[in-house]
Design a protein around this motif. Structure first.
Motif, PDB file in Angstrom:
ATOM      1  N   THR A 275      20.960 -52.659   8.859  1.00  0.00           N
ATOM      2  CA  THR A 275      21.898 -52.941   7.769  1.00  0.00           C
ATOM      3  C   THR A 275      21.935 -51.801   6.766  1.00  0.00           C
ATOM      4  OG1 THR A 275      21.491 -55.330   7.986  1.00  0.00           O
ATOM      5  CG2 THR A 275      22.490 -54.567   5.927  1.00  0.00           C
ATOM      6  N   ILE A 276      20.756 -51.289   6.383  1.00  0.00           N
ATOM      7  CA  ILE A 276      20.687 -50.205   5.409  1.00  0.00           C
ATOM      8  C   ILE A 276      21.292 -48.918   5.975  1.00  0.00           C
ATOM      9  CG2 ILE A 276      19.142 -48.775   4.025  1.00  0.00           C
ATOM     10  CD1 ILE A 276      19.403 -51.625   3.043  1.00  0.00           C
ATOM     11  N   ILE A 277      21.032 -48.642   7.257  1.00  0.00           N
ATOM     12  CA  ILE A 277      21.604 -47.457   7.904  1.00  0.00           C
ATOM     13  C   ILE A 277      23.129 -47.527   7.899  1.00  0.00           C
ATOM     14  CG2 ILE A 277      22.045 -46.537  10.214  1.00  0.00           C
ATOM     15  CD1 ILE A 277      19.794 -45.109   9.111  1.00  0.00           C
ATOM     16  N   LEU A 278      23.687 -48.697   8.226  1.00  0.00           N
ATOM     17  CA  LEU A 278      25.141 -48.857   8.236  1.00  0.00           C
ATOM     18  C   LEU A 278      25.727 -48.643   6.844  1.00  0.00           C
ATOM     19  CD1 LEU A 278      25.550 -51.940  10.618  1.00  0.00           C
ATOM     20  CD2 LEU A 278      26.112 -49.557  11.106  1.00  0.00           C
ATOM     21  N   LEU A 279      25.074 -49.187   5.824  1.00  0.00           N
ATOM     22  CA  LEU A 279      25.546 -49.001   4.448  1.00  0.00           C
ATOM     23  C   LEU A 279      25.463 -47.530   4.044  1.00  0.00           C
ATOM     24  CD1 LEU A 279      23.938 -52.108   2.684  1.00  0.00           C
ATOM     25  CD2 LEU A 279      26.363 -51.734   3.176  1.00  0.00           C
ATOM     26  N   ALA A 280      24.364 -46.876   4.433  1.00  0.00           N
ATOM     27  CA  ALA A 280      24.207 -45.456   4.113  1.00  0.00           C
ATOM     28  C   ALA A 280      25.238 -44.608   4.848  1.00  0.00           C
ATOM     29  CB  ALA A 280      22.793 -44.997   4.459  1.00  0.00           C
ATOM     30  N   ALA A 281      25.556 -44.982   6.087  1.00  0.00           N
ATOM     31  CA  ALA A 281      26.562 -44.243   6.851  1.00  0.00           C
ATOM     32  C   ALA A 281      27.938 -44.339   6.198  1.00  0.00           C
ATOM     33  CB  ALA A 281      26.625 -44.771   8.279  1.00  0.00           C
ATOM     34  N   ILE A 282      28.184 -45.441   5.495  1.00  0.00           N
ATOM     35  CA  ILE A 282      29.474 -45.635   4.826  1.00  0.00           C
ATOM     36  C   ILE A 282      29.502 -44.960   3.452  1.00  0.00           C
ATOM     37  CG2 ILE A 282      31.046 -47.354   3.844  1.00  0.00           C
ATOM     38  CD1 ILE A 282      30.027 -49.311   5.999  1.00  0.00           C
ATOM     39  N   PHE A 283      28.438 -45.161   2.683  1.00  0.00           N
ATOM     40  CA  PHE A 283      28.463 -44.734   1.285  1.00  0.00           C
ATOM     41  C   PHE A 283      27.633 -43.476   0.987  1.00  0.00           C
ATOM     42  CE2 PHE A 283      29.057 -49.403   1.193  1.00  0.00           C
ATOM     43  CZ  PHE A 283      30.318 -49.448   0.620  1.00  0.00           C
ATOM     44  N   ALA A 284      26.721 -43.095   1.895  1.00  0.00           N
ATOM     45  CA  ALA A 284      25.812 -41.977   1.581  1.00  0.00           C
ATOM     46  C   ALA A 284      25.601 -41.083   2.790  1.00  0.00           C
ATOM     47  CB  ALA A 284      24.480 -42.527   1.074  1.00  0.00           C
ATOM     48  N   ARG A 285      26.668 -40.816   3.522  1.00  0.00           N
ATOM     49  CA  ARG A 285      26.553 -40.089   4.784  1.00  0.00           C
ATOM     50  C   ARG A 285      25.952 -38.701   4.605  1.00  0.00           C
ATOM     51  NH1 ARG A 285      31.937 -39.899   8.149  1.00  0.00           N
ATOM     52  NH2 ARG A 285      31.589 -42.153   7.866  1.00  0.00           N
ATOM     53  N   LYS A 286      26.277 -38.028   3.497  1.00  0.00           N
ATOM     54  CA  LYS A 286      25.830 -36.644   3.332  1.00  0.00           C
ATOM     55  C   LYS A 286      24.314 -36.539   3.137  1.00  0.00           C
ATOM     56  CE  LYS A 286      26.460 -36.164  -1.692  1.00  0.00           C
ATOM     57  NZ  LYS A 286      27.113 -35.364  -2.759  1.00  0.00           N
ATOM     58  N   TYR A 287      23.669 -37.643   2.789  1.00  0.00           N
ATOM     59  CA  TYR A 287      22.227 -37.601   2.569  1.00  0.00           C
ATOM     60  C   TYR A 287      21.430 -37.966   3.825  1.00  0.00           C
ATOM     61  CZ  TYR A 287      23.556 -37.640  -2.362  1.00  0.00           C
ATOM     62  OH  TYR A 287      24.105 -37.329  -3.574  1.00  0.00           O
ATOM     63  N   LEU A 288      22.109 -38.522   4.818  1.00  0.00           N
ATOM     64  CA  LEU A 288      21.413 -38.939   6.033  1.00  0.00           C
ATOM     65  C   LEU A 288      20.950 -37.733   6.839  1.00  0.00           C
ATOM     66  CD1 LEU A 288      23.655 -41.887   7.313  1.00  0.00           C
ATOM     67  CD2 LEU A 288      21.325 -42.075   6.435  1.00  0.00           C
ATOM     68  N   GLY A 289      19.739 -37.828   7.373  1.00  0.00           N
ATOM     69  CA  GLY A 289      19.213 -36.788   8.246  1.00  0.00           C
ATOM     70  C   GLY A 289      18.571 -37.416   9.463  1.00  0.00           C
ATOM     71  N   LEU A 290      18.066 -36.572  10.358  1.00  0.00           N
ATOM     72  CA  LEU A 290      17.422 -37.077  11.567  1.00  0.00           C
ATOM     73  C   LEU A 290      16.267 -38.014  11.218  1.00  0.00           C
ATOM     74  CD1 LEU A 290      17.030 -37.057  14.628  1.00  0.00           C
ATOM     75  CD2 LEU A 290      15.613 -35.003  14.350  1.00  0.00           C
ATOM     76  N   GLY A 291      15.495 -37.630  10.200  1.00  0.00           N
ATOM     77  CA  GLY A 291      14.362 -38.457   9.802  1.00  0.00           C
ATOM     78  C   GLY A 291      14.778 -39.835   9.315  1.00  0.00           C
ATOM     79  N   SER A 292      15.987 -39.926   8.749  1.00  0.00           N
ATOM     80  CA  SER A 292      16.487 -41.222   8.269  1.00  0.00           C
ATOM     81  C   SER A 292      16.612 -42.214   9.422  1.00  0.00           C
ATOM     82  CB  SER A 292      17.844 -41.042   7.583  1.00  0.00           C
ATOM     83  OG  SER A 292      17.789 -40.054   6.577  1.00  0.00           O
ATOM     84  N   PHE A 293      17.149 -41.736  10.552  1.00  0.00           N
ATOM     85  CA  PHE A 293      17.333 -42.609  11.716  1.00  0.00           C
ATOM     86  C   PHE A 293      15.998 -42.890  12.410  1.00  0.00           C
ATOM     87  CE2 PHE A 293      21.498 -40.777  11.038  1.00  0.00           C
ATOM     88  CZ  PHE A 293      22.343 -41.852  11.252  1.00  0.00           C
ATOM     89  N   ILE A 294      15.159 -41.853  12.520  1.00  0.00           N
ATOM     90  CA  ILE A 294      13.853 -42.051  13.161  1.00  0.00           C
ATOM     91  C   ILE A 294      13.028 -43.074  12.389  1.00  0.00           C
ATOM     92  CG2 ILE A 294      11.679 -40.946  13.808  1.00  0.00           C
ATOM     93  CD1 ILE A 294      13.230 -38.360  14.234  1.00  0.00           C
ATOM     94  N   TYR A 295      13.025 -42.928  11.056  1.00  0.00           N
ATOM     95  CA  TYR A 295      12.268 -43.874  10.232  1.00  0.00           C
ATOM     96  C   TYR A 295      12.823 -45.285  10.375  1.00  0.00           C
ATOM     97  CZ  TYR A 295      10.257 -46.244   6.221  1.00  0.00           C
ATOM     98  OH  TYR A 295       9.615 -47.160   5.431  1.00  0.00           O
ATOM     99  N   SER A 296      14.144 -45.419  10.236  1.00  0.00           N
ATOM    100  CA  SER A 296      14.762 -46.741  10.227  1.00  0.00           C
ATOM    101  C   SER A 296      14.530 -47.503  11.518  1.00  0.00           C
ATOM    102  CB  SER A 296      16.268 -46.614   9.955  1.00  0.00           C
ATOM    103  OG  SER A 296      16.494 -46.072   8.673  1.00  0.00           O
ATOM    104  N   PHE A 297      14.604 -46.810  12.666  1.00  0.00           N
ATOM    105  CA  PHE A 297      14.436 -47.496  13.941  1.00  0.00           C
ATOM    106  C   PHE A 297      12.993 -47.439  14.437  1.00  0.00           C
ATOM    107  CE2 PHE A 297      18.958 -46.359  13.841  1.00  0.00           C
ATOM    108  CZ  PHE A 297      19.508 -47.619  14.044  1.00  0.00           C
ATOM    109  N   GLY A 298      12.250 -46.430  14.001  1.00  0.00           N
ATOM    110  CA  GLY A 298      10.865 -46.314  14.438  1.00  0.00           C
ATOM    111  C   GLY A 298       9.932 -47.271  13.742  1.00  0.00           C
ATOM    112  N   ILE A 299      10.177 -47.521  12.460  1.00  0.00           N
ATOM    113  CA  ILE A 299       9.248 -48.357  11.704  1.00  0.00           C
ATOM    114  C   ILE A 299       9.220 -49.785  12.244  1.00  0.00           C
ATOM    115  CG2 ILE A 299      10.942 -49.014   9.928  1.00  0.00           C
ATOM    116  CD1 ILE A 299       7.173 -48.313   9.469  1.00  0.00           C
ATOM    117  N   GLY A 300      10.370 -50.284  12.682  1.00  0.00           N
ATOM    118  CA  GLY A 300      10.408 -51.636  13.243  1.00  0.00           C
ATOM    119  C   GLY A 300       9.547 -51.760  14.479  1.00  0.00           C
ATOM    120  N   SER A 301       9.531 -50.719  15.305  1.00  0.00           N
ATOM    121  CA  SER A 301       8.724 -50.733  16.525  1.00  0.00           C
ATOM    122  C   SER A 301       7.236 -50.824  16.199  1.00  0.00           C
ATOM    123  CB  SER A 301       8.996 -49.470  17.352  1.00  0.00           C
ATOM    124  OG  SER A 301      10.351 -49.386  17.718  1.00  0.00           O
TER     125      SER A 301
END
Length: 221
Positions: A68-94
């Motif tokens: 949910t947070i990634i989707l919101l960031a992709a809409i409103f804060a795309r320029k701040y997203l980096g590779l680490g943002s996606f790794i953290y968001s999906f890796g932490i759940g695992s």
């Protein structure tokens, strides 16, 4: 044919391993705090509420929250997203999910208020250490911080104010869903920032600077 690993490749490997170490620490810390049954930080209370209301494992709740947070960031804060943002968001759940399974398999739960307190304090320390490692590596900030930066840039809201409001909202939602708010919640509010700051100073000097020195030495050869 011998393949030589360049200095930049070695640096990337080391930083990636440290990033995984940070995720491991956060995953373990979340489970320790949740199983202390003394409450926890806003996101931990939210996970406990999701488990109480919908019987969802902490790891699955983490996936849903971070997607949910990634989707919101992709809409409103795309320029701040980096590779680490996606790794953290999906890796932490695992990692949260893995440690939850391990706790269940080995019945690793506190049975006395002393052990509950140990779970709480050690869990807080692991979360802070993991976040400090991730912050100092500067691979990419998590998606929630991306959204907070938008609030800062557009409206001048401070990081502390936004983070406090978000934590309060997560705590309230988690509590309404059945999550436990207790002394651990107060402890987290009062000490998490201090823990992160203390560990960030240590990780900066002992981990990141050590890697930088090694890289400079290799480049000078």
């Amino acid at each position: 044919m011998v393949t030589h690993i360049t200095t930049n490749q070695r640096l990337l490997i080391r930083k990636s391993l440290l990033f995984v170490l940070g995720l491991l620490a956060v995953g373990l810390g979340v489970n320790l705090m949740a199983e202390s049954r003394l409450g926890g930080d806003g996101i931990t209370v939210f996970y406990m509420g999701m488990k109480a209301a919908f019987n969802l494992p902490y790891g699955i709740s983490s996936y849903l929250y971070n997607i949910t947070i990634i989707l919101l960031a992709a809409i409103f804060a795309r320029k701040y997203l980096g590779l680490g943002s996606f790794i953290y968001s999906f890796g932490i759940g695992s990692f949260v999910y893995v440690f939850e399974i391990l706790f269940s398999l080995f019945h690793f739960y506190p049975s006395h208020w002393i052990s509950q307190t140990v779970f709480l304090v050690v869990g807080q320390a692991f979360i802070a250490f993991g976040l400090a490692v991730i912050i100092t590596l500067k691979i990419g900030i998590n998606a929630l911080d991306c959204l907070i930066l938008v609030g800062t840039d557009r409206f001048g809201w401070t990081y502390r104010t936004q983070r406090s409001l978000i934590d309060a909202t997560l705590t309230l939602v988690g509590f309404l869903l059945g999550g436990l708010v207790g002394i651990g919640t107060i402890f987290s509010v009062l000490t998490l920032g201090w823990f992160i700051q203390a560990f960030t100073g240590w990780t900066q000097s002992q981990l990141v600077n050590h890697i930088t020195i090694q890289r400079a030495s290799a480049d000078s050869v």
